[in-house]
Design an enzyme around this catalytic site. Structure first.
Site, PDB file in Angstrom:
ATOM      1  N   LEU A  73       0.851  -1.186   0.000  1.00 20.23           N
ATOM      2  CA  LEU A  73       0.000   0.000   0.000  1.00 20.23           C
ATOM      3  C   LEU A  73       0.892   1.244   0.000  1.00 20.23           C
ATOM      4  CD1 LEU A  73      -3.113   0.518   2.336  1.00 20.23           C
ATOM      5  CD2 LEU A  73      -1.789   2.373   1.339  1.00 20.23           C
ATOM      6  N   GLU A 103       1.326   4.372  -2.998  1.00 17.90           N
ATOM      7  CA  GLU A 103       1.120   4.810  -4.379  1.00 17.90           C
ATOM      8  C   GLU A 103       2.411   5.258  -5.051  1.00 17.90           C
ATOM      9  OE1 GLU A 103      -2.480   4.197  -2.531  1.00 17.90           O
ATOM     10  OE2 GLU A 103      -0.978   5.660  -1.839  1.00 17.90           O
ATOM     11  N   HIS A 120     -13.032   8.571  -1.263  1.00 23.19           N
ATOM     12  CA  HIS A 120     -13.550   7.600  -2.221  1.00 23.19           C
ATOM     13  C   HIS A 120     -14.441   8.259  -3.260  1.00 23.19           C
ATOM     14  CE1 HIS A 120     -12.651   5.492   1.582  1.00 23.19           C
ATOM     15  NE2 HIS A 120     -12.006   4.711   0.763  1.00 23.19           N
TER      16      HIS A 120
END
Length: 726
Positions: A445, A447, A518
């Site tokens: 995890l 980016e 999100h």
């Protein structure tokens, strides 16, 4: 002293070395290794020292050129010249991502390949000449295509993630049967400073390297930390680097004295041996010193005491290198002086010629290398699977990804949870089981590491398709796109590329847990990167066509491409009511592609054109179902590409309409609608004919409030009715 016909009088920075030369008195290294113990011949030691001298004279000449207005960048290598010994321990075919203080490394590596002219090449770079063989005058960088040194610009840790990716890619290319850019038994070298070590990007990359190696994954990487104890003016705590790295899981730690060529050669040889034979990462901690300040404009007297500056100058690696030559009887004092002056004269002579070479003289010349060169594609011909039933957007993406993996031997997917889980939204479901864990890679995890992996794999000849789980997660890593991936062709004059496709789930209207992280409609950062195509599908057919075109762009045109996928449409089947199935579409086939700039269109009405994209297409179709279901009065013009917009085509698509409504699900400020309005006005469309419906300048909240700041079906319908009213 022999006269110097080209160079000016010695600079103050030369005083200590010239005084030591006059007295023939040199400091002793902390170790007393013999040449035999170090495994280095007298000729090799001399070559290393001459590489150090060349680097130093380049630093001095850079300051002379800047004073004359002929040079433009003076962050030099003085004090870091020990990296020459590291270069000698590696092969010229080993990729090296270099710290900007590693001129001595590049010079020493050039000895391994006949015909190299490192002094001339670097001076062209200093002078920003269009004939600079690596950047074409776009930046002062260390790089060489022939020497496998991709250019890095400011190397404040941003190159570490792609070095990790490149190291992983060395073995991966072989396992996939793909010919990589670099040999499968190679070692990746990545160098950086002790201040950059503390950057979150560096820590993420080091963690990723250890995380992979801890699980037994091959990762032949040498991380060279050049520790001079300073981050411009901020001191590195003594012992910090060693304390932080000596017991790091998965990474072998070695240390050396960068002032001592023999000790550095010994440690570098061991580091490379471990990385090459064990295929594991090594952290080589090279203690060195920074001389002459951070850069030409840096007055270190403002933050360092006279005693500290004096102590640093006494630790000049040239003094210790000369002392080794004298102690081991390689050169006498007179010959040593002659070598010093001869190299200085040569650098000065070449500098006078370099500053007379042409520079970039037009915007077109500057921009010529933003887009990489084309190459033959590697997609294999032959039949590809076809979907029998109508597809959702997610199913269309899955099908296009499967086709790519089946038909392209170097295609690799990578991202968090994309393998065993099949992605948060099931887009990659079943692909790892079908194609294997080497081709559908579950990452950690991080980016920055995910994008760095893609960049490194792309540089090594593979075709990576990486996934960022949510658009909001991109923002902590966007420099990997802006500062690294999108600039490589530009700063290497098209000689280096890192083609890849970046899939990003994003935009608003997601129901359920939602919330800002999100549901994110901030896309301005993606539209602001030169040369980066950004696609956004509204429905399944577009999803297939855009992804297949994105793959072609990466494969044949070596582009970095972003596919922004609207989460809310992933599993949409219906348009107006449950069970109508009107948002599903037939598979358009393996050869269907939607080129950059191509527009979609629904309806032929001439009273109003709705110009939109992504979720806006869904909203517009819903709104028109009760107002103008046949499209007799209204047409929808859909953008598929959010960059590289063909504004002439947009104008032509709406020109016959009395009014234009731009429905933009992104924020009113910094949104796509601003560019669309500007493009239309510039082409003669009167401002009173144009109207915008956008999201508010707000973050997106959780729960039922999640759509309150976004354009809605009802708002679109109301605006359409108002604009159609007589």
């Amino acid at each position: 002293m022999v006269s110097r016909p080209f160079a000016a009088s010695p600079l103050p920075q030369e005083t200590r070395f010239l005084d030591a030369l006059a007295r023939d008195q040199w400091p002793l290294t902390e170790t007393d290794l013999t040449l035999e113990e170090a495994g280095l011949s007298p000729e090799a030691l001399l070559a290393l020292f001459e590489s150090q001298l060349m680097s130093r004279h380049l630093d001095l000449e850079a300051r002379r050129l800047q004073a004359r207005g002929e040079g433009f960048y003076t962050i030099g290598s003085a004090g870091h010249e020990g990296s020459a010994a590291v270069a000698r321990a590696l092969r010229a075919s080993d990729p090296a991502f270099l710290h900007y203080r590693d001129a001595a490394f590049l010079i020493e590596r050039s000895r391994q390949l006949p015909g190299q002219r490192p002094l001339w090449d670097l001076l062209l770079s200093f002078a920003a000449s269009a004939e600079d063989p690596i950047s074409g005058g776009r930046h002062k960088v260390l790089g060489s295509r022939a020497l496998n040194v991709p250019p890095q610009t400011s190397t404040i840790a941003s190159h570490l993630p792609k070095a990790v990716g490149a190291a992983h890619g060395l073995g991966l290319a072989g396992r996939l049967g793909v010919e990589g850019t670099w040999p499968a038994d190679g070692v990746v070298l990545c160098s950086f400073g002790d201040a950059s070590f503390n950057h979150s990007t560096a820590q993420g990359a080091i963690n990723a390297a250890g995380w992979a190696a801890y699980q037994g994954l091959p990762l032949p990487l040498v991380l060279l930390c050049e520790d001079n104890g300073l981050g411009i003016s901020v001191l590195t705590p003594p012992g910090w680097i060693a304390a932080a790295m000596a017991a790091r899981p998965g990474i072998h730690y070695l240390a050396c004295d960068g002032l001592d060529l023999l000790d550095t050669w010994r440690a570098a040889g061991e580091a490379v041996r471990i990385a090459r034979t064990r295929r594991r990462p090594v952290f080589l901690h090279m203690r060195c010193v920074r001389l002459f300040g951070h850069a030409g404009s840096d007055a270190q007297q403002a933050y360092l005491s006279p005693a500290r500056i004096e102590a640093d100058e006494a630790r000049d690696p040239l003094l210790f290198g000369a002392g080794l030559l004298r102690r081991h009887g390689v050169l006498d004092a007179e010959t040593l002086g002659e070598r010093y002056r001869a190299i200085g004269d040569e650098v000065a002579r070449l500098a006078e010629a370099a500053i007379r070479r042409p520079r970039l003289a037009s915007a077109e010349a500057v921009m010529a290398s933003i887009l990489p060169p084309r190459r033959p594609g590697r997609m294999t011909p032959g039949p590809a699977e076809m979907a029998e039933a109508p597809l959702t957007l997610a199913q269309g993406l899955n099908l296009a990804l499967a086709r790519t993996l089946a038909r392209h031997p170097g295609a690799v997917l990578a991202g968090e949870d994309i393998g065993r889980k099949g992605g948060v939204y099931g887009v990659t479901r079943g692909l790892q089981k079908r194609f294997g864990a080497h081709r559908v890679i579950d990452t950690l995890l991080d980016e920055q590491s995910i994008l760095g992996l893609g960049i490194g794999l792309g540089q090594n000849g593979l075709l990576p398709i990486v996934e960022i789980q949510f658009l909001a997660y991109l923002h902590n890593a966007e420099d990997q796109l802006r500062g690294e991936a999108a600039t490589l062709s530009f700063f290497s004059n098209g000689q280096y590329t890192n083609p890849m496709v970046v899939r990003i789930a994003g935009l608003g209207y997601q129901k359920g847990f939602g919330g800002h992280f999100h549901n994110d409609n901030a896309i301005a950062v993606l539209r602001d990167i030169p040369g980066l195509p950004v696609a956004c599908p509204a429905g399944p057919r577009e999803a297939v066509g855009l992804l297949q075109e994105a793959v072609r762009l990466a494969d044949e045109e070596q582009r970095v491409v972003v596919l922004l996928e609207p989460i809310a449409r992933y599993h949409s089947r219906d348009l107006l009511e449950e069970g109508d199935g009107r948002w599903c579409e037939e598979d358009p086939g393996p050869d269907f592609r939607l080129p950059v700039g191509e527009l979609g269109r629904w309806g032929e009405g001439s009273e109003l054109a709705i110009l939109t994209y992504g979720n806006g297409v869904h909203l517009a179709r819903q709104a028109l179902a009760e107002i103008d279901p046949a499209g007799a009065r209204v047409r929808i013009v859909a953008l598929r590409w959010l960059t590289g917009i063909d504004h002439d085509a947009v104008h032509d698509a709406v020109a016959g309409c009395e009014r234009v409504l731009i429905v933009d699900e992104c924020r009113r400020s910094g949104s796509l609608s601003e560019a669309l309005v500007t493009g239309l006005v510039e082409r003669g469309v009167a401002g009173e004919r144009l109207s915008r419906l956008t999201a508010e300048d707000s973050f997106i909240p959780l729960g039922p409030a999640a759509t309150l700041t976004l354009p809605s079906r009802e708002q679109v319908a109301a605006r359409v009715r108002a604009l159609l009213a007589p």
